[in-house]
Design an enzyme around this catalytic site. Structure first.
Site, PDB file in Angstrom:
ATOM      1  N   ASP A   1       3.745  14.595   1.551  1.00 12.88           N
ATOM      2  CA  ASP A   1       2.818  15.693   1.851  1.00 12.88           C
ATOM      3  C   ASP A   1       1.890  15.379   3.025  1.00 12.88           C
ATOM      4  O   ASP A   1       1.438  16.299   3.717  1.00 12.88           O
ATOM      5  CB  ASP A   1       1.964  16.021   0.605  1.00 12.88           C
ATOM      6  CG  ASP A   1       1.274  14.778   0.051  1.00 12.88           C
ATOM      7  OD1 ASP A   1       1.987  13.804  -0.258  1.00 12.88           O
ATOM      8  OD2 ASP A   1       0.032  14.782  -0.045  1.00 12.88           O
TER       9      ASP A   1
ATOM     10  N   ARG B   1      -0.211 -28.657  -7.443  1.00 11.75           N
ATOM     11  CA  ARG B   1      -0.227 -29.018  -8.867  1.00 11.75           C
ATOM     12  C   ARG B   1      -1.599 -29.455  -9.375  1.00 11.75           C
ATOM     13  O   ARG B   1      -1.721 -30.276 -10.262  1.00 11.75           O
ATOM     14  CB  ARG B   1       0.819 -30.119  -9.167  1.00 11.75           C
ATOM     15  CG  ARG B   1       2.234 -29.668  -8.907  1.00 11.75           C
ATOM     16  CD  ARG B   1       3.090 -30.758  -8.340  1.00 11.75           C
ATOM     17  NE  ARG B   1       2.577 -31.197  -7.069  1.00 11.75           N
ATOM     18  CZ  ARG B   1       2.824 -32.391  -6.535  1.00 11.75           C
ATOM     19  NH1 ARG B   1       3.554 -33.263  -7.184  1.00 11.75           N
ATOM     20  NH2 ARG B   1       2.330 -32.715  -5.365  1.00 11.75           N
TER      21      ARG B   1
ATOM     22  N   GLY C   1      -4.223  -3.891  -4.674  1.00 18.05           N
ATOM     23  CA  GLY C   1      -4.967  -2.754  -5.200  1.00 18.05           C
ATOM     24  C   GLY C   1      -4.004  -1.645  -5.551  1.00 18.05           C
ATOM     25  O   GLY C   1      -3.358  -1.080  -4.672  1.00 18.05           O
ATOM     26  N   HIS C   2      -3.839  -1.373  -6.821  1.00 10.78           N
ATOM     27  CA  HIS C   2      -2.940  -0.301  -7.245  1.00 10.78           C
ATOM     28  C   HIS C   2      -3.776   0.876  -7.747  1.00 10.78           C
ATOM     29  O   HIS C   2      -4.508   0.748  -8.727  1.00 10.78           O
ATOM     30  CB  HIS C   2      -1.967  -0.793  -8.315  1.00 10.78           C
ATOM     31  CG  HIS C   2      -0.922  -1.712  -7.751  1.00 10.78           C
ATOM     32  ND1 HIS C   2       0.029  -2.341  -8.507  1.00 10.78           N
ATOM     33  CD2 HIS C   2      -0.685  -2.097  -6.479  1.00 10.78           C
ATOM     34  CE1 HIS C   2       0.806  -3.066  -7.719  1.00 10.78           C
ATOM     35  NE2 HIS C   2       0.382  -2.941  -6.492  1.00 10.78           N
ATOM     36  N   THR C   3      -3.649   1.988  -7.046  1.00  9.12           N
ATOM     37  CA  THR C   3      -4.442   3.164  -7.413  1.00  9.12           C
ATOM     38  C   THR C   3      -3.647   4.049  -8.361  1.00  9.12           C
ATOM     39  O   THR C   3      -2.487   4.354  -8.104  1.00  9.12           O
ATOM     40  CB  THR C   3      -4.805   3.974  -6.143  1.00  9.12           C
ATOM     41  OG1 THR C   3      -5.401   3.070  -5.220  1.00  9.12           O
ATOM     42  CG2 THR C   3      -5.765   5.105  -6.448  1.00  9.12           C
TER      43      THR C   3
ATOM     44  N   ASP D   1       0.820  -1.223   0.000  1.00  9.78           N
ATOM     45  CA  ASP D   1       0.000   0.000   0.000  1.00  9.78           C
ATOM     46  C   ASP D   1       0.848   1.266   0.000  1.00  9.78           C
ATOM     47  O   ASP D   1       0.502   2.271   0.632  1.00  9.78           O
ATOM     48  CB  ASP D   1      -0.953   0.033   1.212  1.00  9.78           C
ATOM     49  CG  ASP D   1      -1.842  -1.193   1.251  1.00  9.78           C
ATOM     50  OD1 ASP D   1      -2.325  -1.559   0.182  1.00  9.78           O
ATOM     51  OD2 ASP D   1      -2.016  -1.769   2.335  1.00  9.78           O
TER      52      ASP D   1
ATOM     53  N   ARG E   1     -10.807  -1.853   4.005  1.00  4.98           N
ATOM     54  CA  ARG E   1     -10.476  -1.815   5.439  1.00  4.98           C
ATOM     55  C   ARG E   1      -9.530  -0.649   5.740  1.00  4.98           C
ATOM     56  O   ARG E   1      -8.757  -0.233   4.896  1.00  4.98           O
ATOM     57  CB  ARG E   1      -9.771  -3.115   5.858  1.00  4.98           C
ATOM     58  CG  ARG E   1     -10.664  -4.325   5.788  1.00  4.98           C
ATOM     59  CD  ARG E   1      -9.897  -5.572   6.147  1.00  4.98           C
ATOM     60  NE  ARG E   1      -8.860  -5.876   5.165  1.00  4.98           N
ATOM     61  CZ  ARG E   1      -8.074  -6.939   5.226  1.00  4.98           C
ATOM     62  NH1 ARG E   1      -8.177  -7.794   6.221  1.00  4.98           N
ATOM     63  NH2 ARG E   1      -7.170  -7.177   4.291  1.00  4.98           N
TER      64      ARG E   1
ATOM     65  N   GLY F   1       6.979  11.524  -3.712  1.00  3.39           N
ATOM     66  CA  GLY F   1       5.588  11.871  -4.009  1.00  3.39           C
ATOM     67  C   GLY F   1       5.127  12.977  -3.082  1.00  3.39           C
ATOM     68  O   GLY F   1       5.211  12.852  -1.865  1.00  3.39           O
TER      69      GLY F   1
ATOM     70  N   THR G   1      -7.648 -10.912   2.392  1.00  2.00           N
ATOM     71  CA  THR G   1      -8.555 -10.042   1.641  1.00  2.00           C
ATOM     72  C   THR G   1      -9.739 -10.832   1.078  1.00  2.00           C
ATOM     73  O   THR G   1     -10.610 -10.264   0.429  1.00  2.00           O
ATOM     74  CB  THR G   1      -7.807  -9.376   0.468  1.00  2.00           C
ATOM     75  OG1 THR G   1      -7.253 -10.420  -0.340  1.00  2.00           O
ATOM     76  CG2 THR G   1      -6.706  -8.453   0.941  1.00  2.00           C
TER      77      THR G   1
ATOM     78  N   GLY H   1       2.012  14.486  -3.734  1.00  2.00           N
ATOM     79  CA  GLY H   1       0.575  14.539  -3.988  1.00  2.00           C
ATOM     80  C   GLY H   1       0.212  13.367  -4.868  1.00  2.00           C
ATOM     81  O   GLY H   1       1.104  12.717  -5.437  1.00  2.00           O
TER      82      GLY H   1
ATOM     83  N   GLY I   1       1.849   2.978  -2.751  1.00  2.00           N
ATOM     84  CA  GLY I   1       1.649   3.875  -3.896  1.00  2.00           C
ATOM     85  C   GLY I   1       2.354   3.393  -5.148  1.00  2.00           C
ATOM     86  O   GLY I   1       2.790   4.197  -5.970  1.00  2.00           O
ATOM     87  N   LYS I   2       2.446   2.057  -5.278  1.00  2.00           N
ATOM     88  CA  LYS I   2       3.129   1.516  -6.466  1.00  2.00           C
ATOM     89  C   LYS I   2       2.432   1.918  -7.755  1.00  2.00           C
ATOM     90  O   LYS I   2       3.072   2.198  -8.753  1.00  2.00           O
ATOM     91  CB  LYS I   2       3.181  -0.017  -6.390  1.00  2.00           C
ATOM     92  CG  LYS I   2       4.319  -0.523  -5.547  1.00  2.00           C
ATOM     93  CD  LYS I   2       4.291  -2.032  -5.512  1.00  2.00           C
ATOM     94  CE  LYS I   2       4.304  -2.551  -4.121  1.00  2.00           C
ATOM     95  NZ  LYS I   2       3.047  -2.495  -3.386  1.00  2.00           N
TER      96      LYS I   2
ATOM     97  N   GLN J   1       2.101  -5.867  -3.223  1.00  2.00           N
ATOM     98  CA  GLN J   1       2.287  -5.941  -1.766  1.00  2.00           C
ATOM     99  C   GLN J   1       3.678  -5.434  -1.361  1.00  2.00           C
ATOM    100  O   GLN J   1       4.235  -4.595  -2.042  1.00  2.00           O
ATOM    101  CB  GLN J   1       2.039  -7.369  -1.253  1.00  2.00           C
ATOM    102  CG  GLN J   1       0.580  -7.789  -1.327  1.00  2.00           C
ATOM    103  CD  GLN J   1       0.277  -8.685  -2.502  1.00  2.00           C
ATOM    104  OE1 GLN J   1       1.134  -9.354  -3.037  1.00  2.00           O
ATOM    105  NE2 GLN J   1      -0.978  -8.701  -2.905  1.00  2.00           N
TER     106      GLN J   1
HETATM  107  P1  IMP Z   1      -4.249 -12.456   1.308  1.00  2.00           P
HETATM  108  O1  IMP Z   1      -3.047 -12.333   0.447  1.00  2.00           O
HETATM  109  O2  IMP Z   1      -5.466 -11.831   0.674  1.00  2.00           O
HETATM  110  O3  IMP Z   1      -4.515 -13.851   1.785  1.00  2.00           O
HETATM  111  O4  IMP Z   1      -3.973 -11.604   2.641  1.00  2.00           O
HETATM  112  C1  IMP Z   1      -2.915 -11.936   3.527  1.00  2.00           C
HETATM  113  C2  IMP Z   1      -2.398 -10.718   4.250  1.00  2.00           C
HETATM  114  O5  IMP Z   1      -1.752  -9.876   3.310  1.00  2.00           O
HETATM  115  C3  IMP Z   1      -3.488  -9.851   4.901  1.00  2.00           C
HETATM  116  O6  IMP Z   1      -2.969  -9.271   6.081  1.00  2.00           O
HETATM  117  C4  IMP Z   1      -3.751  -8.788   3.861  1.00  2.00           C
HETATM  118  O7  IMP Z   1      -4.280  -7.615   4.431  1.00  2.00           O
HETATM  119  C5  IMP Z   1      -2.357  -8.591   3.316  1.00  2.00           C
HETATM  120  N1  IMP Z   1      -2.388  -8.119   1.930  1.00  2.00           N
HETATM  121  C6  IMP Z   1      -2.670  -8.819   0.819  1.00  2.00           C
HETATM  122  N2  IMP Z   1      -2.590  -8.047  -0.267  1.00  2.00           N
HETATM  123  C7  IMP Z   1      -2.230  -6.831   0.156  1.00  2.00           C
HETATM  124  C8  IMP Z   1      -1.960  -5.590  -0.518  1.00  2.00           C
HETATM  125  O8  IMP Z   1      -2.016  -5.450  -1.741  1.00  2.00           O
HETATM  126  N3  IMP Z   1      -1.594  -4.546   0.285  1.00  2.00           N
HETATM  127  C9  IMP Z   1      -1.484  -4.657   1.631  1.00  2.00           C
HETATM  128  N4  IMP Z   1      -1.745  -5.778   2.289  1.00  2.00           N
HETATM  129  C10 IMP Z   1      -2.097  -6.865   1.558  1.00  2.00           C
END
Ligand code: IMP
Length: 426
Positions: A335, A151, A49-51, A22, A305, A415, A137, A417, A24-25, A226
């Site tokens: 910022d 496999r 989630g890449h914004t 998270d 979350r 970054g 997630t 902004g 800011g990639k 991640q």
């Molecule tokens: P999972 O990969 O969805 O099973 O989540 C496992 C752990 O990795 C949890 O604590 C998630 O919140 C965290 N996690 C998974 N993907 C991301 C991400 O893109 N950003 C931040 N945390 C992540």
């Protein structure tokens, strides 16, 4: 400290999170992709989630590389990425369609494993019945990677087998029997049949695409998902994801050796955050926590979350940089720290009577440490218009310098902004 400008990078570059993700990639990749011939994702699934916020609008991408907005670059979803077709087709491609962004240069590896509806169901069910939750997630990532390792995963190319309907039917029978599910083969078949036709022109072999691009001296950018401390092997197990989030993930996905990568860019925010379960030594409490969450918009792109904020943890950062041979740091959201009187950075961990500045352990290790802080003076000015280091207040420059001296690495991208233009290339 070698200074190499990232604004005109050439060759092979990789962006990896040196935290818990998270950071800011999406926006960094969107910036760097403007000179990329190839942008390639090598790990994760729709849990990511890449914004991206640019002239086309604001997007939340999960599987599609954030370089998709450069119509000249090929955007690759590698074989170790989990392909969630519901996310890809029903969400991400719809976002692009609305904004009239073409995806003709998107490529999906035929050997990538599919996330099927039962993976998502099992992810959620299992987590619900556990007392100690990982905080998944619920995007089916753990179960789908488990099938891959066992496999028995269904891969993208299986969609095009003549006997796909039988293969699917057999797998659904197994899932219904062993996991007490009530899946309907005909419903899932018709859903996936629709997807199959839609993505057919995009499916190909991508390892050779990446290898030949590197051989032909093209600019290749690897987009990590991640952060290093969510890596299944290197992270704070069990509070990790199920893939290799560090530099090794590129090797495993594309057979590209780490020594072939010219820039390893470790990305972090100017503070840290963690979502889901697991320890974070620099956790910020009280009003300051709420203030940072609000100002930084610290709400998960995928899960919605709240991300818990912590002070920048240099022990964490330095360990990730060393282990991945990071060459340049990218720091986002500087910022967000404006208007704080004081800013803390963690410079050591205390364990009993001793101290350390290296992380060598899992969640148990990190739960047992206490942070040792250095407190730096903050600044009041709005820094969103700064485009050079010299435009920043002295206190902000001191903060940057402190991190550079500690890590012995240049901070080459700052970054200030969320917009594409709100950046300092140092
Ligand atoms: P999972 O990969 O969805 O099973 O989540 C496992 C752990 O990795 C949890 O604590 C998630 O919140 C965290 N996690 C998974 N993907 C991301 C991400 O893109 N950003 C931040 N945390 C992540």
């Amino acid at each position: 400290m070698k200074k190499s400008k990232l604004s005109n990078w050439k060759g092979v570059a990789a962006v990896i999170g040196v935290d818990w993700g998270d950071s800011g990639k999406g926006r960094l990749i969107d910036n760097l992709a403007q000179t990329a011939d190839v942008v390639a994702r090598f790990n994760g699934g729709s849990n990511t989630g890449h914004t991206v916020k640019n002239k086309f609008g604001k997007f939340a991408l999960h599987i599609i590389p954030s370089g998709i907005f450069n119509s000249k670059s090929i955007n690759i979803v590698g074989k170790n990425v989990l392909v969630d077709l519901e996310s890809l087709i029903d969400d991400e491609l719809q976002q692009l369609k609305k904004a009239k962004v073409s995806w003709k240069n998107l490529r999906i590896d035929q050997r990538a494993t599919l996330v099927m509806p039962w993976h998502k169901m099992r992810d959620g069910q299992r987590e619900e019945s556990r007392n100690a939750k990982i905080g998944t997630t619920k995007r089916g990532v753990g179960p789908a990677y488990a099938d891959r390792i066992e496999r028995v995963g269904i891969r993208v190319r299986d969609l095009y087998r003549k006997d796909f309907k039988d293969l699917l039917g057999e797998e659904i029978k197994i899932q219904n029997k062993y996991f007490s599910l009530n899946l309907s083969p005909s419903k899932i078949y018709s859903q996936f049949h629709k997807y199959t036709n839609l993505i057919k022109p995009l499916v190909t072999e991508t390892t050779s695409l990446v290898k030949s691009a590197i051989k032909n001296k093209k600019n290749v950018l690897f987009e990590g998902a991640q952060g290093y401390f969510l890596d299944v092997d290197a992270g704070t197990y069990p509070f990790v994801t199920s893939s290799n989030t560090g530099i090794i993930g590129i090797w495993r996905c594309f057979d590209v050796h780490p020594t072939d990568i010219n820039y390893v860019i470790g990305i972090t925010k100017a503070y840290t955050t963690r979502v889901g379960s697991g320890p974070m030594p620099t956790y910020i409490k009280g009003e300051q926590r709420d203030w940072i969450i609000k100002k930084g918009g610290e709400v998960g792109t995928t899960s919605g979350r709240i991300r818990d904020p912590g002070w920048l943890d240099l022990v964490l950062l330095k360990t990730a940089c060393e282990n991945n041979r990071v060459t340049n740091i990218a720091m986002t959201k500087l910022d967000v720290l404006s208007q704080l009187k004081e800013i803390k950075v963690c410079i050591q961990y205390k364990i009993g009577n001793s101290t350390t500045d290296y992380i060598s352990g899992d969640a148990d290790f990190l739960s047992s440490v206490k942070p040792v802080y250095k407190t730096l003076p903050g600044w009041n000015e709005d820094i969103s218009k700064a485009r050079n280091l010299t435009d920043l207040p002295q206190e902000a420059r001191n903060f940057i310098k402190f991190v550079e001296n500690y890590t012995k690495l240049p901070i080459s991208f700052i970054g200030v902004g969320p917009d594409r233009s709100e950046v300092i290339y140092a």
